[in-house]
Design a protein around this motif. Structure first.
Motif, PDB file in Angstrom:
ATOM      1  N   ASP A  60      -6.626  -3.301  44.573  1.00 43.78           N
ATOM      2  CA  ASP A  60      -5.191  -3.030  44.568  1.00 43.78           C
ATOM      3  C   ASP A  60      -4.409  -4.164  45.215  1.00 43.78           C
ATOM      4  O   ASP A  60      -3.189  -4.091  45.321  1.00 43.78           O
ATOM      5  N   LYS A  84      -0.599  -0.414  32.969  1.00 45.15           N
ATOM      6  CA  LYS A  84      -1.252   0.469  33.935  1.00 45.15           C
ATOM      7  C   LYS A  84      -1.289  -0.176  35.321  1.00 45.15           C
ATOM      8  O   LYS A  84      -0.999   0.470  36.325  1.00 45.15           O
ATOM      9  N   ASP A  99       0.346   1.202  38.681  1.00 45.33           N
ATOM     10  CA  ASP A  99      -0.479   1.444  39.866  1.00 45.33           C
ATOM     11  C   ASP A  99       0.068   0.718  41.090  1.00 45.33           C
ATOM     12  O   ASP A  99      -0.030   1.213  42.222  1.00 45.33           O
TER      13      ASP A  99
END
Length: 198
Positions: A45, A101, A105
């Motif tokens: 991330d 996506k 996210d």
């Protein structure tokens, strides 16, 4: 940790249907490859401004590319050009899904904004204008294939430039992996498309 896989075998087989055997030669079909190995890229991330800008530039660029290749579906172009355009469509649809996506996210907007100065620090926005796509759509059948190839070559050249920015400045592993794949695949497509112009 979850691991990313490379493109599904079906996409790779479709994208690899045609291989130019040299300048001015007739492209030949190649057999479908074995399923690709699992990528060693581990999802993360972690991201920086370059990762975000890469995705925000690439999503609209890919969507413009989809508009371009879809024009070849019902036009008078060689079968191998039509097949390559269909393969590009499948690949870029998959890439857009991944990129949107990741932006979601990361809680980042899909679009950076409309200010042309946003992209001044990295050579412009590298986009293909709606006007250029409309001009291609209006091209007569006798000139369409050449115009299509030229516009798609320029468009994919811009994809290589965008990917290079991410390769050099991004930190997110999955975004950098996608950039590397875009860099390599679009470079190969440009060579193939140039062969069709000979």
């Amino acid at each position: 940790m979850r691991r990313l896989t490379t493109l599904p075998a079906g996409l790779l087989a479709l994208a690899g249907l045609l291989v130019s055997t040299g300048c001015g030669t007739t492209p030949t079909a190649v057999p479908a490859a074995a399923p690709p190995p699992v990528s060693t890229v581990v999802e993360s991330d972690e991201f920086n401004a370059t990762d975000v800008m890469f995705l925000q530039m690439s999503v609209p660029h890919h969507k413009a590319g989809l508009e371009i290749v879809r024009l070849a579906e019902d036009r008078a172009v060689r079968a191998e050009v039509k097949t390559l355009a269909a393969a590009i469509e499948v690949t870029q649809l998959s890439e857009v899904d991944s990129m949107t996506k990741w932006l979601a996210d990361w809680e980042q907007p899909e679009k950076a904004g409309d200010d042309p100065q946003l992209h001044a620090g990295h050579g412009g926005d590298h986009s293909t204008s709606p006007e250029a796509i409309a001009e291609l759509a209006a091209t007569g059948s006798g000139e369409f294939e050449k115009a299509f190839l030229n516009l798609l070559i320029a468009h994919q050249h811009n994809a290589v430039a965008i990917a290079k920015l991410e390769k050099e400045g991004g930190i997110n592993p999955q975004a950098k992996d996608l950039a590397a794949r875009i860099f390599d695949s679009r470079t190969a497509q440009i060579a193939q498309l140039l062969g069709y112009l000979d």
